[in-house]
Structures are given as structure tokens and as C-alpha cells.
Design a protein around this motif. Structure first.
Motif, mmCIF file in Angstrom:
data_model
loop_
_atom_site.group_PDB
_atom_site.id
_atom_site.type_symbol
_atom_site.label_atom_id
_atom_site.label_comp_id
_atom_site.label_asym_id
_atom_site.label_seq_id
_atom_site.Cartn_x
_atom_site.Cartn_y
_atom_site.Cartn_z
ATOM 1 N N ARG A 191 -9.802 -0.566 -10.081
ATOM 2 C CA ARG A 191 -8.659 -1.441 -10.313
ATOM 3 C C ARG A 191 -8.164 -1.257 -11.735
ATOM 4 N NH1 ARG A 191 -10.211 -7.267 -8.887
ATOM 5 N NH2 ARG A 191 -8.084 -7.675 -9.596
ATOM 6 N N GLU A 227 0.829 -1.200 0.000
ATOM 7 C CA GLU A 227 0.000 0.000 0.000
ATOM 8 C C GLU A 227 0.868 1.258 0.000
ATOM 9 O OE1 GLU A 227 -2.047 -2.929 2.936
ATOM 10 O OE2 GLU A 227 -0.027 -2.217 2.493
ATOM 11 N N SER A 254 -3.085 3.557 -2.944
ATOM 12 C CA SER A 254 -2.775 2.588 -3.983
ATOM 13 C C SER A 254 -2.373 1.265 -3.346
ATOM 14 C CB SER A 254 -1.635 3.090 -4.870
ATOM 15 O OG SER A 254 -2.000 4.267 -5.553
ATOM 16 N N CYS A 255 -2.731 0.192 -4.024
ATOM 17 C CA CYS A 255 -2.343 -1.156 -3.608
ATOM 18 C C CYS A 255 -1.713 -1.824 -4.821
ATOM 19 C CB CYS A 255 -3.560 -1.924 -3.127
ATOM 20 S SG CYS A 255 -3.266 -3.659 -2.705
ATOM 21 N N GLN A 292 -9.890 6.079 -3.835
ATOM 22 C CA GLN A 292 -9.991 7.535 -3.809
ATOM 23 C C GLN A 292 -10.890 7.927 -2.656
ATOM 24 O OE1 GLN A 292 -8.488 9.928 -5.810
ATOM 25 N NE2 GLN A 292 -9.396 11.396 -4.376
ATOM 26 N N GLY A 316 -2.930 -3.049 -10.057
ATOM 27 C CA GLY A 316 -3.175 -2.081 -8.998
ATOM 28 C C GLY A 316 -4.644 -1.909 -8.658
ATOM 29 N N TYR A 358 -7.053 0.944 -6.339
ATOM 30 C CA TYR A 358 -6.946 2.296 -5.813
ATOM 31 C C TYR A 358 -8.179 2.637 -4.989
ATOM 32 C CZ TYR A 358 -3.783 1.882 -9.681
ATOM 33 O OH TYR A 358 -2.820 1.417 -10.534
ATOM 34 N N GLY A 362 0.304 5.928 -0.284
ATOM 35 C CA GLY A 362 -0.596 7.059 -0.464
ATOM 36 C C GLY A 362 -1.183 7.638 0.803
ATOM 37 N N ARG A 384 -5.582 9.521 -2.155
ATOM 38 C CA ARG A 384 -5.745 8.370 -3.037
ATOM 39 C C ARG A 384 -4.756 7.303 -2.595
ATOM 40 N NH1 ARG A 384 -3.763 6.864 -8.667
ATOM 41 N NH2 ARG A 384 -5.469 5.723 -9.663
#
Length: 122
Positions: A71, A6, A21-22, A81, A77, A79, A8, A19
Motif C-alpha cells: 500500500r 481497480e 491497482s486499487c 503484484q 493506493g 497494489y 490492471g 500488477r
């Protein structure tokens, strides 16, 4: 094996956006569902949002209307938000993966990231 990382998180003020991210690696990402969970100090880990292998999304009531999960399988990834952040959103946020379908309990997710801290000041 699948590795999840992860990024962000950070310190923001109430009303701001972040936001998350993964990033996934190691397995066929497109066949996996990904969930975002969070855990605040002294509280249990709770489901925030999830997206299944086909792209269907799910949200906790606390996230509906403010958070959006998406995704990008080409980038491996997922995400999150997060808009209109509130102090009660403060927690460590984790992404987790399991085969195909989203569930809202953390126990059956096979793979977890290390978490990213989100702190929302009032």
C-alpha cells in the motif's frame, strides 16, 4: 463513503505477471484495511491477500510465494503484484476496504470496487 477503483487486469499467459491497482477516495484511507478477493465463474468469492492499516500483510495459501500486496497511503493506493500466474488464477479480482483490520471473509467489508478481470491462458 469510500470509492474503490481497480485496474490492471488483462489476458496473460501462464507464468506471466500482472500488477493490480486499487485506487481509493473519499475517506481517511490510512485507517482502513484493504483486501483483494477474487471470484471465478460458478465459485464463491474468495480471499486472496490483505493488508491492514499498519501494513501487516496476509495471504491465502494459493497466493503465498507468488503474490505480494502493498500500500501507498500517500497515493491512496493498494497494489497486488501477481507473479507466476496460473490458469486457476483466472477470475474477477475485487478490492475491498474495512476499518483497520483484515479479515478473510468478504461479508464485513463495507466498500467494494467494481472488479477487474484477470484471465490466464495455458
Amino acid at each position: 463513503q469510500m470509492q474503490l477503483v481497480e485496474s490492471g487486469g488483462g489476458l496473460v499467459q501462464a507464468g506471466d505477471s500482472l500488477r493490480l491497482s486499487c485506487a481509493a477516495s473519499g475517506r481517511t484511507f490510512s485507517s482502513y484495511a484493504v483486501g483483494w478477493f477474487r471470484q471465478a465463474p460458478g465459485k464463491e468469492r474468495e480471499f486472496v491477500a490483505g493488508i491492514n492499516w499498519a501494513g501487516t500483510t496476509f495471504y491465502a495459501d494459493s497466493a503465498k510465494g507468488r503474490f505480494t500486496i502493498s500500500r501507498d497511503n500517500a497515493k491512496n493506493g493498494v497494489y497486488l503484484q501477481m507473479n507466476s500466474l496460473k490458469p486457476e488464477d483466472t477470475a474477477v479480482y475485487y478490492c475491498a476496504a474495512r476499518h483497520r483490520l483484515v479479515i478473510t471473509t468478504p461479508n464485513d467489508y463495507a466498500y467494494w470496487g467494481q472488479g477487474t478481470q484477470v484471465t490466464v491462458s495455458s
